[in-house]
Enzyme design. Structure first.
Site, PDB file in Angstrom:
ATOM      1  N   LYS A 196       0.812  -1.230   0.133  1.00 56.65           N
ATOM      2  CA  LYS A 196       0.088  -0.095   0.122  1.00 56.65           C
ATOM      3  C   LYS A 196       1.021   1.188   0.106  1.00 56.65           C
ATOM      4  CE  LYS A 196      -3.641   2.482   2.324  1.00 56.65           C
ATOM      5  NZ  LYS A 196      -4.668   2.346   3.678  1.00 56.65           N
ATOM      6  N   ARG A 206     -10.518  10.372   1.621  1.00 54.99           N
ATOM      7  CA  ARG A 206     -10.367  11.247   2.662  1.00 54.99           C
ATOM      8  C   ARG A 206     -11.716  12.085   3.073  1.00 54.99           C
ATOM      9  NH1 ARG A 206      -4.019  12.144   2.227  1.00 54.99           N
ATOM     10  NH2 ARG A 206      -3.413   9.973   2.730  1.00 54.99           N
ATOM     11  N   ARG A 223       1.194  10.155   5.629  1.00 55.43           N
ATOM     12  CA  ARG A 223       1.115   8.918   6.210  1.00 55.43           C
ATOM     13  C   ARG A 223       2.525   7.901   5.702  1.00 55.43           C
ATOM     14  NH1 ARG A 223      -5.211   8.222   5.282  1.00 55.43           N
ATOM     15  NH2 ARG A 223      -5.729   8.699   7.403  1.00 55.43           N
ATOM     16  N   LYS A 254      -2.133  -1.660  -3.773  1.00 53.61           N
ATOM     17  CA  LYS A 254      -3.050  -0.341  -3.574  1.00 53.61           C
ATOM     18  C   LYS A 254      -2.298   0.889  -3.566  1.00 53.61           C
ATOM     19  CE  LYS A 254      -6.518   1.987  -0.732  1.00 53.61           C
ATOM     20  NZ  LYS A 254      -7.239   2.225   0.494  1.00 53.61           N
TER      21      LYS A 254
END
Length: 329
Positions: A196, A206, A223, A254
């Site tokens: 990811k 979001r 992140r 992803k």
């Protein structure tokens, strides 16, 4: 010179092209991501994701029934709570919105669909990160694993058949597998978001989960400390191998469209099924271009998902899943 090798022979008619196609799409290979929001009376449109809603418990039941009727393979649930705190307490609350949604969908369509739940804290924390924070404001990997284990047991008890571990914490698969087995949920499967990436294509998502990321100036607003660097290809294979070793039943790449090379790499060496997620930004770009008349919407949707399957995904999470299944049927 007259060519003796003529590949065009196999492209001459629709029937011939259909006969020799190397990759096909089927509704059973599609999974619908769905957002369920606490405290709303009717479905609420998501501005950045045309056609996608934040659902009530009633409307998610109807959507699950529609997905089952369309022949989809599964439905992935995301919860959007009214209240958040630093440790994401609503995530493992049996009466939290995600666990209530899992019970509702399992009762509605659990025999026809694989009911799946997102296992991550970002929707439930008041800082928007995927884990709990330490005193310095960084995500504490090992403390977060404890929260993931509690979430896993709560989701399994709510009826989720497949837990989508999307937080990218080191050791999350092993920790959750141990917690599930110890609590009598040996039959609950794990989908590890193994590769990811910290992508620019998560923006619409979001909005969908009302993310609080970046709301606190004292806490990092991205992140990148735990999601993968988009520059790295080998790292995706390494993460997938680790998750498989720890007990993942399925591994995920992803986003899908901008990481087809990683998807192909993982699919080539994985011993377990490999899936991919056509994320919110990928869908939003298609919708925006189609709205302006720049592309054929249906053709672009079909081609994008076909490309993900061709690269090696056994199944695809896509916001277009029900619509695409209708075209395929």
């Amino acid at each position: 010179m007259i060519p003796t090798v003529r590949p065009r022979r196999l492209r001459a008619t629709p029937a011939m092209r259909r006969l020799v196609a190397e990759t096909r799409l089927h509704p059973a290979e599609l999974i619908l991501p769905v957002f369920v929001r606490e405290g709303i009376e009717e479905p609420r449109p998501i501005q950045a994701m045309p056609g996608v809603m934040q659902h009530t418990l009633d409307s998610v039941r109807r959507t699950a029934a529609e997905a089952a009727e369309a022949g989809l393979g599964g439905i992935m649930l995301f919860g959007v709570p009214e209240l958040r705190d630093a440790r994401g307490s609503g995530a493992d609350d049996p009466d939290g919105i995600l666990n209530r949604a899992a019970r509702a969908v399992a009762a509605e369509a659990g025999d026809a669909l694989v009911v799946q739940t997102d296992l991550c804290l970002d929707e439930f924390t008041d800082h928007g990160h995927c884990g709990v924070l330490d005193a310095a404001g960084a995500v504490d990997n090992d403390a977060t694993l404890e929260r993931y284990c509690a979430m896993a047991v709560a989701q399994a008890e709510a009826g989720s058949a497949l837990l989508g571990l999307s937080g990218m914490m080191d050791g999350q698969v092993a920790a959750v597998r141990e917690a599930l087995d110890a609590s009598g949920h040996q039959g609950t499967a794990i989908l590890a978001y193994a590769a990811k990436y910290a992508s620019a294509l998560y923006g619409p998502f979001r909005e969908a989960v009302d993310s609080q990321l970046g709301s606190d100036p004292a806490v990092a607003g991205d992140r990148r400390g735990y999601q993968q660097d988009p520059a790295n290809r080998r790292e995706g294979r390494r993460e997938a191998r680790l998750d498989i070793h720890e007990g993942a039943d399925i591994v995920m790449v992803k986003p899908a469209g901008t990481f087809l090379d990683v998807l192909a790499d993982v699919a080539a060496e994985s011993e377990v099924p490999v899936w991919a997620y056509q994320v919110s930004g990928e869908a939003a770009m298609i919708e925006a271009a189609a709205e302006r008349g720049w592309i054929d919407r249906r053709a672009a949707i079909e081609e994008s998902v076909l490309g993900i399957r061709r690269a090696g995904a056994g199944a695809v999470l896509s916001y277009f899943a029900i619509e695409l299944a209708g075209w395929l049927r």
